[in-house]
Motif scaffolding. Structure first.
Motif, short mmCIF file in Angstrom:
data_model
loop_
_atom_site.label_atom_id
_atom_site.label_comp_id
_atom_site.label_asym_id
_atom_site.label_seq_id
_atom_site.Cartn_x
_atom_site.Cartn_y
_atom_site.Cartn_z
N LEU A 116 -1.16 4.21 -5.51
CA LEU A 116 -2.57 4.59 -5.42
C LEU A 116 -3.13 4.48 -4.00
O LEU A 116 -4.29 4.73 -3.77
CB LEU A 116 -3.41 3.72 -6.36
N GLN A 117 -2.29 4.09 -3.05
CA GLN A 117 -2.77 3.85 -1.69
C GLN A 117 -3.01 5.14 -0.92
O GLN A 117 -2.23 6.08 -0.99
CB GLN A 117 -1.77 2.98 -0.93
N THR A 118 -4.09 5.16 -0.14
CA THR A 118 -4.32 6.25 0.80
C THR A 118 -3.45 6.00 2.03
O THR A 118 -2.97 4.88 2.26
CB THR A 118 -5.78 6.33 1.25
N GLU A 119 -3.28 7.02 2.85
CA GLU A 119 -2.44 6.86 4.03
C GLU A 119 -3.02 5.84 5.00
O GLU A 119 -2.29 5.02 5.57
CB GLU A 119 -2.27 8.22 4.73
N GLU A 120 -4.33 5.86 5.21
CA GLU A 120 -4.91 4.93 6.18
C GLU A 120 -4.87 3.49 5.69
O GLU A 120 -4.68 2.56 6.47
CB GLU A 120 -6.33 5.35 6.55
N TYR A 121 -5.02 3.28 4.38
CA TYR A 121 -4.90 1.93 3.81
C TYR A 121 -3.47 1.44 3.95
O TYR A 121 -3.23 0.30 4.38
CB TYR A 121 -5.31 1.98 2.34
N ALA A 122 -2.49 2.30 3.62
CA ALA A 122 -1.09 1.91 3.72
C ALA A 122 -0.72 1.60 5.16
O ALA A 122 0.01 0.63 5.44
CB ALA A 122 -0.21 3.03 3.17
N ARG A 123 -1.22 2.40 6.10
CA ARG A 123 -0.91 2.15 7.51
C ARG A 123 -1.49 0.81 7.97
O ARG A 123 -0.84 0.06 8.72
CB ARG A 123 -1.46 3.28 8.39
N ALA A 124 -2.69 0.48 7.52
CA ALA A 124 -3.30 -0.80 7.90
C ALA A 124 -2.46 -1.96 7.39
O ALA A 124 -2.29 -2.97 8.09
CB ALA A 124 -4.72 -0.88 7.35
N LEU A 125 -1.92 -1.84 6.18
CA LEU A 125 -1.05 -2.89 5.65
C LEU A 125 0.22 -3.02 6.48
O LEU A 125 0.65 -4.13 6.81
CB LEU A 125 -0.68 -2.60 4.19
N GLU A 150 3.15 11.00 -4.69
CA GLU A 150 3.13 12.34 -5.27
C GLU A 150 3.55 12.34 -6.73
O GLU A 150 3.27 13.30 -7.46
CB GLU A 150 4.06 13.26 -4.46
N LYS A 151 4.23 11.27 -7.18
CA LYS A 151 4.69 11.21 -8.57
C LYS A 151 3.54 11.31 -9.57
O LYS A 151 3.71 11.84 -10.66
CB LYS A 151 5.46 9.91 -8.81
N LEU A 152 2.39 10.80 -9.19
CA LEU A 152 1.27 10.79 -10.13
C LEU A 152 0.88 12.19 -10.57
O LEU A 152 0.54 12.40 -11.73
CB LEU A 152 0.06 10.09 -9.50
N GLU A 153 0.96 13.14 -9.64
CA GLU A 153 0.57 14.51 -9.97
C GLU A 153 1.76 15.42 -10.25
O GLU A 153 1.62 16.42 -10.96
CB GLU A 153 -0.28 15.09 -8.83
N LEU A 192 -6.97 11.54 -13.72
CA LEU A 192 -5.82 12.33 -14.14
C LEU A 192 -5.47 11.98 -15.59
O LEU A 192 -5.56 10.82 -15.99
CB LEU A 192 -4.62 12.07 -13.23
N ARG A 193 -5.03 12.96 -16.35
CA ARG A 193 -4.81 12.71 -17.77
C ARG A 193 -3.63 11.77 -18.06
O ARG A 193 -3.55 11.20 -19.14
CB ARG A 193 -4.60 14.04 -18.52
N ASN A 194 -2.71 11.64 -17.09
CA ASN A 194 -1.56 10.77 -17.30
C ASN A 194 -1.69 9.44 -16.56
O ASN A 194 -0.73 8.67 -16.47
CB ASN A 194 -0.27 11.47 -16.85
N VAL A 195 -2.89 9.17 -16.02
CA VAL A 195 -3.12 7.95 -15.24
C VAL A 195 -4.28 7.16 -15.83
O VAL A 195 -5.34 7.73 -16.12
CB VAL A 195 -3.41 8.26 -13.75
N SER A 196 -4.08 5.88 -16.00
CA SER A 196 -5.15 4.98 -16.45
C SER A 196 -5.33 3.88 -15.42
O SER A 196 -4.35 3.26 -14.99
CB SER A 196 -4.78 4.35 -17.80
#
Length: 274
Positions: A116-125, A150-153, A192-196
């Motif tokens: 679920l991470q955005t690119e900027e959040y992941a980069r900060a980590l 990308e697996k989520l979609e 998304l319908r397959n994500v909770s």
């Protein structure tokens, strides 16, 4: 190997093998270290360290050596095998299981889950990693993490559920704007319908997730796994009893968390406060 109480680690085997091949080609074609060092713009000792596998052979040295030794691309091709690993070695099995998951159930109490991470959040980590990572490794791992997302979609028939403890939402990774966009992204993914996505509020008090984060997986082969990690420990469990215990814990955590609709409102409210 331990020397004077200090653990000494071997350089990556790819460095040693590539360095050995560099030396063999150089000797076979009567190219001296001095000549290679001069042509590539490195010191004699740097070339020696690369050949001995103590230093990573650089792309420039391999390119120059390939031409000087008439290796016809054989040395230049080694650069592909010198790329840093996208994932720490102990997480490979988990990534393979995740890639074929029919269902993934995640509980996270410190970070936003990787999927679920955005690119900027992941980069900060990654920028905050200790010990520090070099730029190349950061870019490799960031690319891999975005590909995982990308697996989520791309797998709409696979089920992904996430429960996130409130503390992970309140930790300002990358600053307020980065965190605001991250929370909004989590809320959007929850549509998304397959994500909770569920939030476990801090005022829940003592709860079943206090022992730490974990992931449950069911693969296309109907195999069930559980995954846990800490600072230096990563475990992928296939033992049915261990998986059963974590499934029960996950069920209790989900019951204690807000439902999906309440969680979406909670996420957007916290984002608006930033």
């Amino acid at each position: 190997m331990t020397i004077d109480g200090t653990t000494m680690t071997q350089p990556p085997i790819a460095w040693r093998y590539c360095g050995n091949q560099l030396k063999r080609w150089r000797i076979q074609t009567d190219v001296s270290r001095e000549d290679l060092a001069r042509e590539a713009g490195y010191s004699y000792e740097a070339i020696k360290s690369m050949e001995q596998g103590r230093r990573k052979p650089t792309r420039r040295v391999l390119d120059i050596a390939d031409d000087m030794c008439d290796a016809r691309g054989k040395l230049r091709a080694a650069t592909d095998y010198l790329e840093p690993e996208k994932y720490p070695a102990r997480t490979h099995e988990f990534m393979q299981a995740e890639a074929s998951a029919l269902a993934l159930h995640s509980y996270e109490n410190v970070f936003i889950p990787g999927l679920l991470q955005t690119e900027e959040y992941a980069r900060a980590l990654l920028d905050a990693h200790c010990p520090p990572l070099d730029d190349e490794t950061i870019e490799q791992r960031l690319t891999a993490r975005m590909q995982r997302r990308e697996k989520l979609e791309s797998k709409p028939t696979s089920l992904f559920t996430f429960v996130i403890y409130e503390a992970a939402l309140r930790t300002s990774v990358g600053g307020r704007e980065t965190m605001r966009r991250q929370l909004e992204h989590v809320a959007d993914m929850g549509q998304l319908r397959n994500v909770s996505v569920q939030v476990l509020p801090a005022d829940t008090g003592a709860h079943a997730g206090l022992n730490g984060a974990f992931v449950l997986l069911e693969t296309e082969e109907r195999e069930h796994y559980a995954y846990e990690e800490s600072h230096e420990m990563r475990y992928l469990y296939g033992d049915p009893e261990k998986v059963r215990v974590l499934r029960e814990r996950h069920g209790m955590i989900r019951m204690q968390a807000l439902n999906a609709e309440q969680s979406a409102r909670f996420l957007r409210r916290v984002a608006a406060e930033l």
